[in-house]
Design an enzyme around this catalytic site. Structure first.
Site, mmCIF file in Angstrom:
data_model
loop_
_atom_site.group_PDB
_atom_site.id
_atom_site.type_symbol
_atom_site.label_atom_id
_atom_site.label_comp_id
_atom_site.label_asym_id
_atom_site.label_seq_id
_atom_site.Cartn_x
_atom_site.Cartn_y
_atom_site.Cartn_z
ATOM 1 N N GLY A 11 63.954 86.338 19.208
ATOM 2 C CA GLY A 11 63.629 87.741 19.126
ATOM 3 C C GLY A 11 64.783 88.383 18.377
ATOM 4 O O GLY A 11 65.470 87.621 17.390
ATOM 5 N N GLU A 12 64.519 89.747 18.250
ATOM 6 C CA GLU A 12 65.522 90.611 17.419
ATOM 7 C C GLU A 12 67.132 90.241 17.811
ATOM 8 O O GLU A 12 67.412 90.172 19.227
ATOM 9 C CB GLU A 12 65.244 91.967 17.486
ATOM 10 C CG GLU A 12 63.988 92.452 16.832
ATOM 11 C CD GLU A 12 63.501 92.031 15.609
ATOM 12 O OE1 GLU A 12 64.718 92.213 14.847
ATOM 13 O OE2 GLU A 12 62.566 92.073 14.947
ATOM 14 N N GLY A 13 67.913 90.742 16.977
ATOM 15 C CA GLY A 13 69.546 90.514 17.134
ATOM 16 C C GLY A 13 69.752 88.967 17.537
ATOM 17 O O GLY A 13 70.643 89.009 18.521
ATOM 18 N N GLY A 14 69.149 88.038 17.163
ATOM 19 C CA GLY A 14 69.683 86.810 17.777
ATOM 20 C C GLY A 14 69.527 86.267 19.013
ATOM 21 O O GLY A 14 69.830 85.295 19.468
ATOM 22 N N ALA A 16 67.413 84.612 21.830
ATOM 23 C CA ALA A 16 67.029 83.183 21.956
ATOM 24 C C ALA A 16 67.039 82.734 23.307
ATOM 25 O O ALA A 16 68.111 82.772 24.169
ATOM 26 C CB ALA A 16 67.720 82.087 20.997
ATOM 27 N N LYS A 22 53.367 74.772 28.041
ATOM 28 C CA LYS A 22 52.534 73.577 28.425
ATOM 29 C C LYS A 22 51.072 74.148 27.886
ATOM 30 O O LYS A 22 50.501 75.320 27.948
ATOM 31 C CB LYS A 22 52.459 73.970 29.936
ATOM 32 C CG LYS A 22 51.332 73.016 30.721
ATOM 33 C CD LYS A 22 51.623 73.123 32.384
ATOM 34 C CE LYS A 22 50.447 72.130 32.949
ATOM 35 N NZ LYS A 22 50.587 72.496 34.518
ATOM 36 N N ASP A 128 49.230 70.716 46.396
ATOM 37 C CA ASP A 128 49.718 69.634 45.597
ATOM 38 C C ASP A 128 51.269 69.450 45.969
ATOM 39 O O ASP A 128 52.132 69.298 44.806
ATOM 40 C CB ASP A 128 49.248 69.715 44.220
ATOM 41 C CG ASP A 128 49.550 68.533 43.574
ATOM 42 O OD1 ASP A 128 49.789 67.346 44.144
ATOM 43 O OD2 ASP A 128 49.206 68.379 42.156
#
Length: 535
Positions: A11-14, A16, A22, A128
Site C-alpha cells: 500500500g501507500e507509504g511503504g 507491506a 487461497k 472438520d
C-alpha cells in the site's frame, strides 16, 4: 479443492504485509457447487474475529476465479509439527497437546456462540476439526482454520442427502449417520485430535471402529495415554452427545486444568521452547558434516551435480566465485544417498530410446562408465521394438527378452537374475513357451456377472439393523462395513454380507442405473431377522 500461495499486500507509504491467497484449483473453477462452498467459507469465517481463528481479510473474483486473502501464519499445522519433532527425536509432550487443544476449544466456543448483526445465532458447526486444520506459528499462536464445510444457518451450498463431508477418522457418529449436529459434535472431533497428537492416530482409526461405536460400544483408547488425559478424551468421544462435554468452554477448562496440574508454566511458553528446540536440532542436522559410507555417496552425488560443496561457496580471500554457465542444483544435505538412489531409479524406469536422437544420460558421462560394445543389428532392432513399439508388439517381444540361451536346467535361475538387473543386455534369444495360469478359486455365488463396459455410475446404500457391522462384499470384493454409501459402475452387481457372528446374507443381484444418485440411491435394507438367521 483449493491451493494456497504466499503473497505480499502492499500500500501507500511503504506498507507491506505478508498474506496467504487461497484460490480454487483449475479442475474446480467451473463447478458452481465448489464456488458456492468457497464463498460460504469466506462468508462464515469473515464474521469470526478471534485470536484462535484464522482470519479471512478479503474475498473476490479475478478473471472468473474466486480467491480469498487469508492471514499468514508463519508455522506448520499440528500434524506436521508433531512429525517434525519425531524426526529429530522430540516426542510431542502431553502438556503441549493439552495446550493446543485448549486453544482450539476457545476458538470453537466463540464460533458456536457467534451471532449475526440482528443478534441471531449463526449456528456454526465446524465439522472438520483435525490436526491438519490446526495451524501453529513459531511464536506460539494456535489457530483453527478451514471452515470450508462448516455448517451454518445461512449457508448457500447444502450437503446432498446421502452424502457425508469430513475426515472419517475424526467424525462423530451423528455426522456419519447424517443426523443432527451441534457444538458437541466438534468436541468429539477435538477429543480425537488430542488422542492423535499423543499417539499418532485417532481412536477411530480402523475400519471397524465406527461400526462398533454405532452399535453402542464405546471407543477403545490407547494405553499410552496418561490417566488424566485418558479420562478427558473418553468423555469427549462418548457415543451419546449428552454424555460428552456440553460446551467447548468446559473442554477448554478441563484441558487447562490438566495442564496446570502437570506444569507451573504457561502453555504458550512451553510450546515456544519446544518448537525452538526442534528447529535448532533441524538446523544442526542440516549443518552436520557427512562422513563414512555416507560421505562416499556424497562424493558420487557431487559428480552427478546434485550437491554444491561448501568449499565452492567462497574462494581464497572471500572473492566472489566465477559465474556458472548452468543453474545450480538444489542442495541435499541431510540424506545425500537418496538422490543417488532416485537417479538410479530413473535410469531403470526411463530407458533411453535408440535411434531417436537423444543424448546418452549424463550419469554415464559423470562416472566415466565404459562404452558398451557395439550391438548386432538384430539386437538393436529388438531393443527398439521393446522400447518404442505399440503395446501388442511389446507383449510379443517381452517373453523373448525374459528367455536366455541357456540350458534348460538353469533357465529359470538365469531368467530371475536377468530380471533383477537395472540395465540388462540383450542377447540372442529363443521364445519361451507360455506358462499356464492356475485357476483362481472363487465362491460361485460371489462371481461378478459378465457385463459390457458401461458409462456412468450409480449410488448404493447398504444398511438396516440386520446389516450393522457386517462386511460388505460386492462382486466378490470386500468393500468395507455396513452401513455404507458407495458409488459403483452402472449395471448388474452381486452383493453379499458377512455378519460379525459369521453368518452370510445373500447373494443378492441388483441392477444399478444412472438414476440411482447419492440423493436417491438404490437401497438394500436388511431387517434384524434376516441378519440373525444367516444364509
Amino acid at each position: 479443492m483449493g491451493e494456497v500461495w504466499e503473497a505480499s499486500a502492499t500500500g501507500e507509504g511503504g506498507f507491506a504485509r505478508r498474506v496467504a491467497i487461497k484460490r480454487l484449483t483449475a479442475e474446480h473453477e467451473q463447478s458452481p457447487s465448489q464456488a458456492r462452498m468457497f464463498l460460504d467459507e469466506a462468508r462464515i469465517a469473515s464474521r469470526l474475529h478471534h485470536a484462535n481463528i484464522l482470519s479471512i481479510l478479503d474475498y473476490g473474483v479475478v478473471e472468473g476465479v474466486p480467491y480469498q486473502v487469508l492471514e499468514y501464519v508463519d508455522g506448520v499445522d499440528a500434524e506436521r509439527l508433531r512429525q517434525r519433532g519425531l524426526e529429530v527425536g522430540e516426542d510431542f509432550p502431553v502438556e503441549l497437546a493439552l495446550h493446543v487443544c485448549a486453544e482450539v476449544a476457545h476458538a470453537l466456543q466463540y464460533a458456536h456462540e457467534a451471532k449475526d448483526g440482528a443478534g441471531q445465532s449463526l449456528e456454526i458447526v465446524h465439522r472438520d476439526v483435525s490436526p491438519s486444520n490446526i495451524l501453529v506459528s513459531w511464536t506460539g499462536d494456535v489457530k483453527l482454520a478451514d471452515f470450508g464445510i462448516a455448517l451454518a444457518r445461512d449457508r448457500q451450498e447444502r450437503t446432498l442427502a446421502g452424502l457425508t463431508k469430513g475426515k472419517p477418522a475424526y467424525m462423530p457418529p451423528e455426522q456419519v449417520t447424517r443426523g443432527e449436529l451441534d457444538g458437541r459434535s466438534d468436541l468429539f472431533a477435538l477429543g480425537c485430535v488430542l488422542h492423535a497428537l499423543l499417539t499418532g492416530h485417532s481412536p477411530l482409526a480402523g475400519e471397524d471402529r465406527m461400526a462398533d461405536l454405532l452399535a453402542g460400544k464405546e471407543l477403545a483408547l490407547s494405553d499410552a495415554l496418561p490417566a488424566d488425559v485418558r479420562d478427558l478424551v473418553a468423555r469427549a468421544v462418548r457415543r451419546a452427545r449428552h454424555q460428552r462435554f456440553q460446551s467447548a468452554a468446559a473442554f477448554a477448562e478441563a484441558a487447562s486444568g490438566a495442564l496446570a496440574a502437570r506444569s507451573g508454566r504457561a502453555g504458550r511458553a512451553l510450546l515456544c521452547d519446544w518448537m525452538a528446540r526442534v528447529r535448532a536440532k533441524e538446523e544442526a542436522a542440516r549443518a552436520r558434516p557427512v562422513s563414512g559410507w555416507a560421505g562416499s555417496f556424497l562424493e558420487v552425488e557431487q559428480l552427478l551435480g546434485g550437491v554444491v560443496p561448501a568449499a565452492e561457496e567462497a574462494t581464497a580471500g572471500g572473492a566472489t566465485p566465477p559465474p556458472r554457465s548452468e543453474p545450480r542444483a538444489p542442495r541435499w544435505r541431510k540424506w545425500p544417498w537418496l538422490t543417488v538412489l532416485a537417479l538410479g531409479g530413473l535410469a531403470v524406469v526411463r530407458p533411453w530410446r535408440l535411434g531417436q536422437g537423444d543424448a546418452p544420460p549424463p550419469v554415464a558421462r559423470s562416472v566415466s562408465a565404459p562404452e558398451p560394445a557395439p550391438r548386432a543389428p538384430e539386437e538393436v532392432a529388438l531393443a527398439e521394438r521393446s522400447l518404442s513399439a505399440p503395446a501388442e508388439v511389446a507383449e510379443e517381444v517381452a517373453p523373448a527378452e525374459r528367455s536366455l540361451s541357456a540350458p534348460a536346467e538353469v533357465a529359470e535361475e538365469v531368467a530371475s537374475a536377468e530380471r533383477s538387473r537395472s540395465a540388462p543386455t540383450l542377447a540372442p534369444v529363443t521364445r519361451a513357451a507360455p506358462r499356464a495360469q492356475e485357476p483362481t478359486a472363487k465362491r460361485a455365488e460371489v462371481r461378478a456377472p459378465p457385463r459390457p463396459a458401461q458409462v456412468g455410475s450409480g449410488a448404493l446404500t447398504v444398511g438396516g439393523e440386520g446389516a450393522l457391522r457386517a462386511v460388505v462384499i460386492i462382486d466378490g470384493e470386500r468393500r468395507g462395513h455396513a452401513p455404507m454409501l458407495i458409488e459403483l459402475p452402472v449395471g448388474e452387481h452381486v452383493l453379499e454380507l458377512k455378519t460379525p457372528d459369521g453368518h452370510w446374507i445373500g447373494p443378492k443381484r441388483i441392477q444399478l442405473t444412472e438414476f440411482h444418485t447419492p440423493a436417491a440411491p438404490l437401497r438394500w435394507v436388511v431387517p434384524v431377522a434376516q441378519g440373525a438367521s444367516g444364509k
